[in-house]
Design an enzyme around this catalytic site. Structure first.
Site, PDB file in Angstrom:
ATOM      1  N   ASP A 188       0.605  -1.402   0.086  1.00  0.00           N
ATOM      2  CA  ASP A 188       0.409  -0.258  -0.029  1.00  0.00           C
ATOM      3  C   ASP A 188       0.703   1.407  -0.154  1.00  0.00           C
ATOM      4  O   ASP A 188       1.919   1.603   0.721  1.00  0.00           O
ATOM      5  CB  ASP A 188      -1.069  -0.389   1.229  1.00  0.00           C
ATOM      6  N   ASP A 234      -2.870   6.655  -5.351  1.00  0.00           N
ATOM      7  CA  ASP A 234      -3.102   5.695  -4.472  1.00  0.00           C
ATOM      8  C   ASP A 234      -3.587   4.699  -4.717  1.00  0.00           C
ATOM      9  O   ASP A 234      -4.763   4.677  -5.424  1.00  0.00           O
ATOM     10  CB  ASP A 234      -3.857   6.173  -3.249  1.00  0.00           C
TER      11      ASP A 234
END
Length: 480
Positions: A148, A354
């Site tokens: 992430d 993201d």
């Protein structure tokens, strides 16, 4: 031929009249053909061994790890409709939490009060929306972790565990690793937790004691434990004295992964801790959800190993002092079917890229402009009801394939991101009776836009933190 010449002056006015009448009807849009059979949702048996792939390789100085999608690593999926719809609902909560975090951070920074700046912040990440995993070596053990870019601290579940969720691999046991060392409270490493996780290191009255950490996530999930040093292996590349979280108390749905790998920009991220080896450069190519599909996470800056079919185009990262651990870009435009769109917010402020958000979010004015042009070009198809965050939907169950407008994002410096054809539509129902444009509107104009992972599929995305540049190139994702 000589006899035909006098007819030309008579024909030209007719030709101009024809073009004038049909000026609004004749268009040459850039289109892509989408086969609706491309999206196959198959029942998966539990404990899929391919989910725990250990594949890695070195190529021209870069270390490359195989990336998998968690859909095929989370046990048997019986109802794909429910799975696909739940993902949208969770993604909505995820982005709402992110926006709340952004606003809280900005308000705390605006007070100038150092005491208020120490208030704990809750990460906006909803771990059920994080889709991609890799395998790393920690203390000689293989650990499958979620990757992430919106997180910094890497952590895994550890023994003895007060509360742990179910994972596919054995829990990490620090007592069996001679290289495991705790981080003390009076160290600068412990102090850097505030910046990396939003929460300061937790210490007792004795500052020489262990530095404890806590990371709270937007869906109520959390990890708590002690900060420690350990020997990390990215493929066959060692990273010594790697700082990570040894989770003793962890709650949440993590898809059977052993923990999380933080690719953010703080000192505790994997990128910063391995910068002496890889120069602060990494890239990924995110695979689709098809069975057996795989992508890659490349650590290092040598692009000769990439399989991109379009040239790499770079744009600068936009510095956001309040949210400096995130990756921001300057979105200057969007093209639909080759038509360049105009919106007041283009070129103003940053949009976040993201890997943890699924669906791209745009400012309301931008979204409405994109939606209007898309509907203008993709016309004549039966509509379907919207679902959750998606409001531009169609019933395509009667079609084998459709031509859809090409989509392209433009960034400062003439960088371009071509959205793969599989990232333009989101299937709410597997029979194609509810297929939606995979973009969503933010609630307010002043909220921060986000480029989600759904639009990043089959794209080489290159992060260069040292040069503060980010690059895009089209690539058919495959580890091999």
């Amino acid at each position: 031929m000589v006899d035909a010449m006098p007819l030309l002056p008579m024909m030209l006015p007719l030709l101009f009249l024809y073009l004038s009448i049909n000026a609004n009807e004749v268009h040459c849009y850039e289109e892509k053909t989408l086969s609706l059979q491309t999206f196959q949702w198959k029942q998966q048996s539990g404990n899929n061994p391919s989910c725990l792939s250990r594949k890695s390789r070195k190529e021209n100085g870069a270390t490359i790890l195989e990336v998998k999608h968690t859909d095929y690593c989370s046990g048997k999926i019986i109802d794909w409709n429910k799975k696909l719809q739940k993902r949208l609902i969770l993604d909505d909560f995820h982005v709402r939490s992110l926006q709340s975090r952004f606003k809280n951070t900005a308000s705390v920074a605006g007070t100038g009060d150092a005491s208020e700046a120490q208030m704990p912040l809750t990460s906006g990440i909803k771990l059920q929306t994080l889709n991609y995993i890799v395998t790393i070596g920690l203390g000689g053990r293989n650990m499958t972790v979620i990757v992430d870019t919106g997180s910094d601290l890497t952590w895994v579940q550890c023994l003895p565990c007060k509360l742990c969720y179910n994972q596919q691999e054995p829990l990490f046991n620090p007592s069996s690793s001679p290289s495991y060392q705790l981080v003390s409270c009076n160290s600068s490493t412990c102090q850097s937790l505030q910046f990396a996780s939003g929460n300061p290191g937790i210490c007792g009255s004795n500052q020489s004691t262990t530095c404890n950490y806590v990371v709270n996530y937007g869906d109520g999930s959390y990890t708590r434990g002690e900060l420690a040093h350990e020997h990390l292996n990215l493929g066959t590349t060692p990273v010594n004295n790697f700082v990570f979280g040894c989770g003793r108390n962890n709650k949440g749905l993590f898809g059977g992964a052993s923990g999380l790998m933080g690719l953010g920009r703080s000192d505790l991220s994997v990128i910063s801790q391995s910068s002496a080896i890889f120069g602060g450069v990494f890239s990924y190519c995110l695979p689709s959800t098809e069975a057996g599909a795989s992508g890659s996470l490349a650590m290092g800056g040598d692009s000769s190993g990439f399989k991109n079919f379009t040239p790499i185009s770079y744009t600068r990262m936009v510095h956001n002092p309040q949210l400096s651990t995130f990756y921001f870009l300057n979105l200057t435009g969007i093209s639909i079917g080759g038509v360049a769109l105009q919106a007041p917010s283009f070129g103003k402020g940053g949009i976040l890229i993201d890997s943890g958000t699924v669906i791209t979010r745009l400012a309301p004015s931008v979204y409405e402009t994109v939606k209007a042009e898309f509907l203008k070009q993709f016309s004549g198809f039966p509509p379907a009801p919207g679902f959750s965050i998606l409001d531009t939907c169609f019933n395509l169950s009667g079609y084998q394939e459709v031509n859809i407008p090409a989509m392209k994002f433009h960034f400062e410096g003439n960088a371009e991101m071509y959205v793969d054809i599989t990232g333009i539509f989101y299937f709410v129902k597997t029979d194609a009776s509810q297929v939606c444009l995979a973009l969503a509107s933010l609630s307010y104009e002043d909220e921060i836009g986000i480029i989600g992972n759904y639009q990043q599929k089959n794209q080489r995305v290159i992060y260069d933190s040292k040069q503060s540049m980010l690059g895009f190139a089209g690539e058919s994702c495959s580890f091999m």
